[in-house]
Scaffold this motif. Structure first.
Motif, mmCIF file in Angstrom:
data_model
loop_
_atom_site.group_PDB
_atom_site.id
_atom_site.type_symbol
_atom_site.label_atom_id
_atom_site.label_comp_id
_atom_site.label_asym_id
_atom_site.label_seq_id
_atom_site.Cartn_x
_atom_site.Cartn_y
_atom_site.Cartn_z
ATOM 1 N N PHE A 51 -25.856 -3.840 4.579
ATOM 2 C CA PHE A 51 -26.892 -4.879 5.196
ATOM 3 C C PHE A 51 -27.390 -5.828 3.849
ATOM 4 C CE2 PHE A 51 -31.550 -5.537 5.899
ATOM 5 C CZ PHE A 51 -31.521 -6.377 7.091
ATOM 6 N N GLU A 52 -27.692 -5.310 2.691
ATOM 7 C CA GLU A 52 -28.252 -6.070 1.625
ATOM 8 C C GLU A 52 -26.832 -6.934 0.830
ATOM 9 O OE1 GLU A 52 -30.673 -4.547 -1.479
ATOM 10 O OE2 GLU A 52 -31.466 -3.096 0.225
ATOM 11 N N GLY A 53 -25.822 -6.551 1.000
ATOM 12 C CA GLY A 53 -24.645 -7.315 0.655
ATOM 13 C C GLY A 53 -24.510 -8.424 1.459
ATOM 14 N N PHE A 54 -24.558 -8.265 2.701
ATOM 15 C CA PHE A 54 -24.509 -9.652 3.629
ATOM 16 C C PHE A 54 -25.494 -10.436 3.580
ATOM 17 C CE2 PHE A 54 -25.909 -11.260 7.722
ATOM 18 C CZ PHE A 54 -24.909 -11.825 8.539
ATOM 19 N N TRP A 55 -26.613 -10.262 3.277
ATOM 20 C CA TRP A 55 -27.791 -11.098 2.981
ATOM 21 C C TRP A 55 -27.660 -11.659 1.625
ATOM 22 C CZ3 TRP A 55 -29.714 -13.243 7.336
ATOM 23 C CH2 TRP A 55 -29.716 -12.278 8.375
ATOM 24 N N ASP A 56 -27.230 -11.161 0.786
ATOM 25 C CA ASP A 56 -27.047 -11.417 -0.787
ATOM 26 C C ASP A 56 -26.184 -12.579 -0.764
ATOM 27 O OD1 ASP A 56 -27.431 -11.390 -3.567
ATOM 28 O OD2 ASP A 56 -25.539 -10.281 -3.539
ATOM 29 N N TYR A 57 -24.958 -12.305 0.068
ATOM 30 C CA TYR A 57 -24.095 -13.413 -0.048
ATOM 31 C C TYR A 57 -24.189 -14.635 0.661
ATOM 32 C CZ TYR A 57 -19.671 -15.905 1.603
ATOM 33 O OH TYR A 57 -18.783 -16.721 1.840
ATOM 34 N N PHE A 58 -24.925 -14.675 1.645
ATOM 35 C CA PHE A 58 -25.388 -16.005 2.134
ATOM 36 C C PHE A 58 -26.578 -16.496 1.527
ATOM 37 C CE2 PHE A 58 -22.947 -14.166 5.818
ATOM 38 C CZ PHE A 58 -22.066 -15.330 6.428
ATOM 39 N N ALA A 59 -27.454 -15.948 1.127
ATOM 40 C CA ALA A 59 -28.574 -16.316 0.041
ATOM 41 C C ALA A 59 -28.101 -17.176 -0.966
ATOM 42 C CB ALA A 59 -29.453 -15.368 -0.342
ATOM 43 N N LYS A 60 -27.112 -16.506 -1.693
ATOM 44 C CA LYS A 60 -26.308 -17.249 -2.725
ATOM 45 C C LYS A 60 -25.660 -18.510 -2.506
ATOM 46 C CE LYS A 60 -26.652 -12.980 -5.869
ATOM 47 N NZ LYS A 60 -25.752 -12.088 -6.258
ATOM 48 N N LYS A 61 -24.816 -18.224 -1.276
ATOM 49 C CA LYS A 61 -24.093 -19.298 -0.836
ATOM 50 C C LYS A 61 -24.993 -20.696 -0.458
ATOM 51 C CE LYS A 61 -20.205 -19.901 2.442
ATOM 52 N NZ LYS A 61 -20.849 -21.025 3.619
ATOM 53 N N GLU A 62 -25.884 -20.129 0.604
ATOM 54 C CA GLU A 62 -26.491 -21.347 1.195
ATOM 55 C C GLU A 62 -27.662 -22.173 0.534
ATOM 56 O OE1 GLU A 62 -24.925 -22.751 3.740
ATOM 57 O OE2 GLU A 62 -23.697 -21.153 4.573
ATOM 58 N N ILE A 63 -28.261 -21.357 -0.439
ATOM 59 C CA ILE A 63 -29.452 -21.915 -0.890
ATOM 60 C C ILE A 63 -29.432 -22.447 -2.286
ATOM 61 C CG2 ILE A 63 -32.089 -21.257 -1.722
ATOM 62 C CD1 ILE A 63 -32.245 -19.319 0.870
ATOM 63 N N SER A 64 -30.121 -23.464 -2.509
ATOM 64 C CA SER A 64 -30.001 -24.091 -4.126
ATOM 65 C C SER A 64 -31.195 -23.419 -4.810
ATOM 66 C CB SER A 64 -30.163 -25.498 -4.081
ATOM 67 O OG SER A 64 -28.919 -26.310 -3.639
ATOM 68 N N TRP A 65 -31.025 -22.727 -5.686
ATOM 69 C CA TRP A 65 -31.968 -21.708 -6.473
ATOM 70 C C TRP A 65 -32.366 -22.600 -7.744
ATOM 71 C CZ3 TRP A 65 -34.543 -17.656 -3.892
ATOM 72 C CH2 TRP A 65 -33.804 -17.164 -2.773
ATOM 73 N N PHE A 66 -33.782 -22.422 -8.093
ATOM 74 C CA PHE A 66 -34.076 -22.841 -9.346
ATOM 75 C C PHE A 66 -33.956 -21.658 -10.123
ATOM 76 C CE2 PHE A 66 -37.291 -26.037 -7.251
ATOM 77 C CZ PHE A 66 -36.316 -26.975 -7.135
ATOM 78 N N GLU A 67 -34.334 -20.612 -10.036
ATOM 79 C CA GLU A 67 -34.092 -19.187 -10.481
ATOM 80 C C GLU A 67 -33.538 -18.150 -9.528
ATOM 81 O OE1 GLU A 67 -37.684 -17.867 -12.610
ATOM 82 O OE2 GLU A 67 -38.064 -19.875 -13.294
ATOM 83 N N PRO A 68 -32.761 -17.539 -10.209
ATOM 84 C CA PRO A 68 -32.113 -16.293 -9.009
ATOM 85 C C PRO A 68 -33.055 -15.059 -8.947
ATOM 86 C CG PRO A 68 -31.104 -16.181 -11.456
ATOM 87 C CD PRO A 68 -31.942 -17.445 -11.403
ATOM 88 N N TYR A 69 -32.852 -14.662 -7.698
ATOM 89 C CA TYR A 69 -33.634 -13.351 -7.267
ATOM 90 C C TYR A 69 -33.122 -12.264 -7.953
ATOM 91 C CZ TYR A 69 -30.112 -13.412 -3.787
ATOM 92 O OH TYR A 69 -28.761 -13.311 -3.165
ATOM 93 N N LYS A 70 -34.282 -11.055 -8.047
ATOM 94 C CA LYS A 70 -33.917 -9.844 -8.650
ATOM 95 C C LYS A 70 -33.523 -8.959 -7.630
ATOM 96 C CE LYS A 70 -36.809 -11.185 -12.507
ATOM 97 N NZ LYS A 70 -37.221 -12.317 -12.140
ATOM 98 N N LYS A 71 -34.041 -9.044 -6.374
ATOM 99 C CA LYS A 71 -33.793 -7.975 -5.349
ATOM 100 C C LYS A 71 -33.636 -8.720 -4.228
ATOM 101 C CE LYS A 71 -35.755 -3.439 -4.456
ATOM 102 N NZ LYS A 71 -36.779 -2.509 -4.647
ATOM 103 N N VAL A 72 -32.859 -8.114 -3.238
ATOM 104 C CA VAL A 72 -32.612 -8.655 -2.269
ATOM 105 C C VAL A 72 -33.348 -8.169 -1.172
ATOM 106 C CG1 VAL A 72 -30.922 -8.915 0.076
ATOM 107 C CG2 VAL A 72 -30.022 -8.766 -2.181
ATOM 108 N N LEU A 73 -33.792 -6.966 -0.927
ATOM 109 C CA LEU A 73 -34.699 -6.232 -0.063
ATOM 110 C C LEU A 73 -35.723 -5.280 -0.682
ATOM 111 C CD1 LEU A 73 -35.821 -5.986 2.902
ATOM 112 C CD2 LEU A 73 -34.156 -4.370 3.229
ATOM 113 N N ASP A 74 -37.103 -5.510 -0.489
ATOM 114 C CA ASP A 74 -38.021 -4.763 -1.249
ATOM 115 C C ASP A 74 -38.745 -4.123 0.233
ATOM 116 O OD1 ASP A 74 -40.100 -3.172 -2.035
ATOM 117 O OD2 ASP A 74 -40.822 -4.705 -3.263
ATOM 118 N N ASP A 75 -38.328 -2.604 0.654
ATOM 119 C CA ASP A 75 -39.035 -2.022 1.727
ATOM 120 C C ASP A 75 -39.961 -1.134 1.348
ATOM 121 O OD1 ASP A 75 -37.197 -0.470 0.873
ATOM 122 O OD2 ASP A 75 -35.970 -0.223 2.733
#
Length: 655
Positions: free
Chosen positions: A34-58
């Protein structure tokens, strides 16, 4: 359970963004990682100023967080990054008004206008985290204002320009916004809406509102209060206010992007809060997967930007992938029922997205209006926001799409901020069904105790079993309300949509209406939508709405309000009623047959096109209407419906 299946043409499938094989791969991936799925698309599709540290915090569920610690900017992703590519001179927005006025904004010009207005907002004291109320018609200044807010980190809250001053005041008070953006007026169906006067009434006693910025649009003479009210055009032409460059504000992934208030079918509107990164990602993915959008497409979402569909798919969706969005200030029936088809022909629209209410309204006027224009540029038809019945689906497919364009129905909510379930353009189409789960989304049907219903075609509660990036984060200033409305039903185990649905043997979802939109006849719970679908399958019927009316013997009985198509001879009342009851008996159940059918000219609807059944239920039961009716499209409909019920009752008593 309808068995109609429409196959998608091979020519379309060969060029589709999403294939059946890719869909299956993505779905399996999301299930297993689940987290790997969202991680891949977030990195591929969004232009980040700074990278995120965690995909999901539940850790503090149900207050989920996605892509925590990442820095980005919505305006940068939707506009600025495209200006650095070959897309800079592509049309970002094409606009036309009811009066035929037109305007085209390239990505470069759009960026220029956004920068200037972002600096205007800064000069007026707007800071990161402040709420800006926007009460505008469908004009280019509306998306410019929204994107300017996102550029400087302000939270926009768009109020549909058809809302009353009372509804506007309620939203301003809840958000505590110190600035309102509006226009001197707007045009809708040949009428002029007095927007500035509505704002003046709304803020008359609200001392915290400091500024009102007014766009000259309708050329109306409106009152302007010194030192409070400013003309948009004056501010934008002032070099001290409207500097041409504005640095995008780095926003945390979980910083609020906007507040949007639910449309008024509840007693008090709820301020739904959406955040930045997750909302952006789901715009990009659904634009590609559900709408099959390509960069070269001209996309027309007829949804008003005042609603979530307008936020997501009139504005942010197409711009997030560098496509062209067409925005129209007007209605489908003015000046004639051919207006939309004229615009499709004129601008060579490729993908069209609209609401079932509009389809049924156009269907009611007949096919001759479509024959005057060339609709061959269309390659995909989409719809959402409410249930699309089979008859309207088939009309849309045959007469608008020429039997060559797939019809994509989809399910989503203000709270989901995008489509969760869709008849994706890769699978056979089942008219009346909203299709299958979009990759990464995990819907299911459960019973009253939260147990998953495995039996096909059995109605239960639609739930979402896992969080998703674009989900509502909370209600504005009401965390407890958020937990109560969406999570308490099943003790935090599932997100509760409040909708009834069932799955067929192929895994397609079929919506049955809201959980409270049921009639309980002799302990049989029957979804209103199912009965309405049977009624609208009749060749004489344009629309239908069903409610339950108290009955001493059965608990409730079915009461139906029916709008007939133009030209139907109402003198054959009894014959039509008999035919409609037979249809319900045959398609649903003898228990579901309406005890009463009343013909009306129109149904009471919110301005987003949803029938307000609580009003109809009160009328059918002879009770007073207690809810606020200011959010209705036309309040005069209520008296007309009441009279129709009274006249029908008199006929029965007299007979």
């Amino acid at each position: 359970m309808n068995g109609t299946v429409v196959q998608i043409r091979e020519e379309f499938l060969k060029k589709a963004n999403l294939t059946k094989e890719e869909y299956e791969r993505l779905t399996k991936w999301a299930e297993e990682d689940f987290e790997g799925f969202w991680d891949y698309f977030a990195k591929k599709e969004i232009s980040w100023f700074e990278p995120y540290k965690k995909v999901l915090d539940d850790s503090n569920a149900p207050f989920f967080k996605f892509f925590e610690g990442g820095k980005l900017n919505m305006c940068y992703n939707c506009v600025d990054r495209h200006v650095t590519t070959r897309k800079k001179n592509r049309a970002a927005i094409i606009w036309e008004s009811e009066q035929g006025e037109t305007r085209i904004l390239t990505y470069r010009e759009l960026q220029y206008q956004i920068n200037k207005f972002a600096n205007v907002l800064k000069t007026l004291g707007v800071k990161k985290g402040d709420v800006v109320i926007i009460y505008m018609p469908m004009i280019p200044e509306l998306p410019i204002a929204m994107l300017a807010c996102t550029k400087i980190g302000a939270i926009h809250s768009v109020v549909f320009a058809g809302m009353s001053s009372v509804a506007l005041k309620e939203r301003i008070m809840d958000s505590k916004s110190s600035i309102v953006l509006t226009a001197d007026g707007g045009f809708r169906g040949g009428k002029t809406i007095p927007l500035k006067e509505n704002v003046d009434k709304a803020i008359e006693k609200l001392k915290f509102v400091k500024y009102v910025v007014v766009v000259r649009h309708a050329d109306r003479d409106v009152p302007m209060k010194t030192l409070r009210d400013f003309w948009w055009q004056d501010l934008m032409s002032d070099p001290d206010y409207a500097k041409p460059y504005c640095e995008p504000e780095p926003m945390d992934s979980e910083d609020p992007l906007f507040i949007i208030y639910t449309s008024g079918s509840t007693a008090k509107p709820k301020g739904v809060v959406h955040t930045t990164a997750g909302y952006l990602l789901w715009r990009i993915l659904t634009a590609r997967w559900v709408f099959d959008l390509k960069e070269e497409d001209t996309f027309w979402s007829t949804a008003n930007i005042g609603w979530i569909s307008g936020h997501s798919y009139t504005l942010y969706g197409p711009l997030s992938i560098g496509s062209t969005t067409f925005i129209y200030e007007g209605t489908p029936l003015y000046p004639t029922p051919a207006q939309w088809w004229y615009l499709v022909d004129k601008y060579k629209i490729n993908v069209m997205y609209t609401a079932p209410t509009a389809i049924r309204a156009l269907m009611r006027r007949g096919e001759e209006w479509l024959k005057k224009y060339d609709l061959s540029s269309l390659r995909l038809l989409t719809t959402g926001g409410e249930r699309l019945n089979e008859a309207a689906w088939l009309w849309y497919w045959e007469h608008v799409g020429g039997k060559r364009c797939p019809v994509i129905d989809a399910y989503g909510q203000t709270e989901t901020a995008g489509h969760m379930i869709s008849s994706l353009p890769i699978v056979p189409q089942k008219p009346g069904s909203v299709g299958i789960a979009v990759p990464g989304i995990f819907p299911d049907i459960v019973d009253e105790n939260g147990n998953i219903i495995k039996e096909p075609n059995k109605t239960g509660y639609l739930v979402l079993k896992k969080p998703w990036p674009s989900m509502v984060r909370t209600l504005w200033q009401d965390d407890e309300g958020y937990k109560h409305y969406y999570w308490d039903k099943f003790n935090g185990k599932y997100y509760y949509t409040g909708d009834l649905a069932y799955k067929d043997k192929d895994g397609y979802f079929w919506m049955e209406g809201r959980a409270d939109d049921v009639v309980n006849v002799s302990a049989h719970r029957i979804g209103c939508a199912e009965i309405e679908s049977a009624l609208t399958s009749c060749q004489f019927v344009a629309e239908a709405a069903v409610v339950g009316r108290p009955n001493d013997i059965t608990g409730e009985e079915v009461f139906a309000f029916v709008v007939l198509k133009d030209g139907v001879d109402k003198t054959h009342h009894d014959e039509i009623v008999r035919k409609l009851r037979e249809l319900v008996r045959d398609k649903v159940s003898p228990i579901a047959k309406p005890s009463e059918i009343v013909f009306v000219d129109a149904l009471p609807k919110t301005r987003s096109g949803k029938v307000v059944r609580r009003i109809l239920k009160a009328i059918a039961s002879g009770k007073s209407i207690e809810q606020d009716i200011s959010t209705l499209e036309d309040t005069l409909v209520i008296e007309k419906v009441k009279k129709a019920v009274e006249d029908r009752t008199s006929d029965i008593v007299g007979g």
